[in-house]
Design an enzyme around this catalytic site. Structure first.
Site, PDB file in Angstrom:
ATOM      1  N   GLY A  33     -45.818   2.604  18.212  1.00 12.93           N
ATOM      2  CA  GLY A  33     -46.009   3.679  17.244  1.00 12.93           C
ATOM      3  C   GLY A  33     -45.792   3.189  15.828  1.00 12.93           C
ATOM      4  O   GLY A  33     -45.093   2.205  15.602  1.00 12.93           O
ATOM      5  N   GLY A  35     -44.976   4.516  11.740  1.00 11.14           N
ATOM      6  CA  GLY A  35     -44.569   5.582  10.838  1.00 11.14           C
ATOM      7  C   GLY A  35     -44.780   5.173   9.398  1.00 11.14           C
ATOM      8  O   GLY A  35     -45.352   4.113   9.107  1.00 11.14           O
ATOM      9  N   GLY A  36     -44.308   5.997   8.482  1.00 13.29           N
ATOM     10  CA  GLY A  36     -44.516   5.715   7.071  1.00 13.29           C
ATOM     11  C   GLY A  36     -43.767   4.493   6.590  1.00 13.29           C
ATOM     12  O   GLY A  36     -44.243   3.767   5.712  1.00 13.29           O
ATOM     13  N   MET A  37     -42.587   4.229   7.168  1.00 15.08           N
ATOM     14  CA  MET A  37     -41.778   3.105   6.721  1.00 15.08           C
ATOM     15  C   MET A  37     -41.781   1.949   7.721  1.00 15.08           C
ATOM     16  O   MET A  37     -41.817   0.784   7.318  1.00 15.08           O
ATOM     17  CB  MET A  37     -40.327   3.546   6.503  1.00 15.08           C
ATOM     18  CG  MET A  37     -39.415   2.431   5.994  1.00 15.08           C
ATOM     19  SD  MET A  37     -37.685   2.938   5.797  1.00 15.08           S
ATOM     20  CE  MET A  37     -37.164   3.044   7.517  1.00 15.08           C
ATOM     21  N   GLY A  38     -41.763   2.254   9.009  1.00 12.68           N
ATOM     22  CA  GLY A  38     -41.631   1.202  10.006  1.00 12.68           C
ATOM     23  C   GLY A  38     -42.574   1.360  11.185  1.00 12.68           C
ATOM     24  O   GLY A  38     -43.175   2.417  11.389  1.00 12.68           O
ATOM     25  N   VAL A  40     -42.907   0.469  15.459  1.00  8.30           N
ATOM     26  CA  VAL A  40     -42.124   0.185  16.660  1.00  8.30           C
ATOM     27  C   VAL A  40     -43.004  -0.528  17.684  1.00  8.30           C
ATOM     28  O   VAL A  40     -44.118  -0.078  17.982  1.00  8.30           O
ATOM     29  CB  VAL A  40     -41.541   1.475  17.265  1.00  8.30           C
ATOM     30  CG1 VAL A  40     -40.738   1.153  18.527  1.00  8.30           C
ATOM     31  CG2 VAL A  40     -40.651   2.189  16.248  1.00  8.30           C
ATOM     32  N   LYS A  55     -38.027  -2.099  16.054  1.00 10.44           N
ATOM     33  CA  LYS A  55     -38.531  -1.402  14.869  1.00 10.44           C
ATOM     34  C   LYS A  55     -38.457  -2.335  13.682  1.00 10.44           C
ATOM     35  O   LYS A  55     -37.396  -2.928  13.405  1.00 10.44           O
ATOM     36  CB  LYS A  55     -37.720  -0.130  14.585  1.00 10.44           C
ATOM     37  CG  LYS A  55     -38.257   0.674  13.399  1.00 10.44           C
ATOM     38  CD  LYS A  55     -37.565   2.022  13.270  1.00 10.44           C
ATOM     39  CE  LYS A  55     -38.162   2.854  12.144  1.00 10.44           C
ATOM     40  NZ  LYS A  55     -37.531   4.194  12.034  1.00 10.44           N
ATOM     41  N   ASP A 147     -34.219  15.778  11.073  1.00  8.76           N
ATOM     42  CA  ASP A 147     -35.634  15.819  11.461  1.00  8.76           C
ATOM     43  C   ASP A 147     -35.754  16.037  12.965  1.00  8.76           C
ATOM     44  O   ASP A 147     -36.503  15.351  13.661  1.00  8.76           O
ATOM     45  CB  ASP A 147     -36.341  14.522  11.060  1.00  8.76           C
ATOM     46  CG  ASP A 147     -37.874  14.675  11.088  1.00  8.76           C
ATOM     47  OD1 ASP A 147     -38.355  15.824  10.998  1.00  8.76           O
ATOM     48  OD2 ASP A 147     -38.578  13.661  11.200  1.00  8.76           O
TER      49      ASP A 147
END
Length: 209
Positions: A33, A35-38, A40, A55, A147
């Site tokens: 997956g 995300g915006g920063m990292g 995985v 990650k 979150d």
């Protein structure tokens, strides 16, 4: 000049984003997956012979602040040793300069997928109780998730419940975290400014929304 199609661009991006694990104990397996920063990945820990989740910072987000944020997330997870919170194994810097940490690879279903087939109310309440246990444990140590949503809760094949993705968690200075012996410990510094709103619309607490 030949234009690259979307598929070719995606393949190039994937190759560029792949972490350099050449001088580590880990071997890359597959993307899980982004995300915006990292991002995985599933990876093999050659020393222990097990598959874990790794990650790592995205190439486009490398900076001192993003590295600090990723390490802060790892430190928060390391302080929250609980059966219903994702356990962390390792943290460090890769040969390509990107910060990373490794954690348990969670198998199972997201919460919304797990309850979709019409799960009996007793089973739903059991899962809900385990989520509450995890959050109560974190709150007692001065940490707020910020979150919480179905995609950040996994239910494993044996009914295990794990709360994931503590990337925007907040160490609440009003409730100082403690060590195992009860001694107060200085909370991690904030990663967002005063008054900042973080989280996912539709799942935020009323005071945030």
């Amino acid at each position: 000049m030949t234009r690259l199609n979307d598929s070719a661009v995606s393949q190039l991006r994937a190759l560029t984003e792949q972490p350099d694990l050449s001088e580590t104990r880990y071997e890359l397996r597959e993307l899980l997956g982004r995300g915006g920063m990292g991002t995985v990945y599933a990876a093999t820990d050659r020393e222990l012979g097990r598959v874990i989740a790794l990650k790592v910072l995205n190439v486009m987000t490398i900076s001192a602040s993003s590295a600090d944020r990723l390490r802060r997330e790892a430190r928060i997870l390391a302080q929250l040793e609980h059966p219903n919170i994702i356990p962390i194994h390792d943290v460090g810097t890769l040969p390509d300069g990107r910060s990373f940490y490794t954690m348990k690879l969670v198998q199972g279903q997201r919460l919304d997928q797990f309850i979709a087939p019409g799960l009996p109310i007793a089973d739903r309440l059991q899962v809900f109780e385990r989520i509450c246990d995890a959050l109560a444990f974190a709150h007692a140590r001065g940490v707020i998730h910020r979150d919480l949503k179905p995609s950040n809760i996994m239910v494993g094949p044996f009914g295990e419940v794990l709360v994931l993705d503590w990337g925007v968690a907040k160490a609440d200075a009003r409730t100082p975290p403690t060590d195992d012996d009860g001694a107060p410990r200085r909370p991690e510094p904030e990663s967002t400014g005063s008054g900042s709103v973080v989280g996912t619309h539709g799942y935020m607490s009323p005071e945030q929304a």
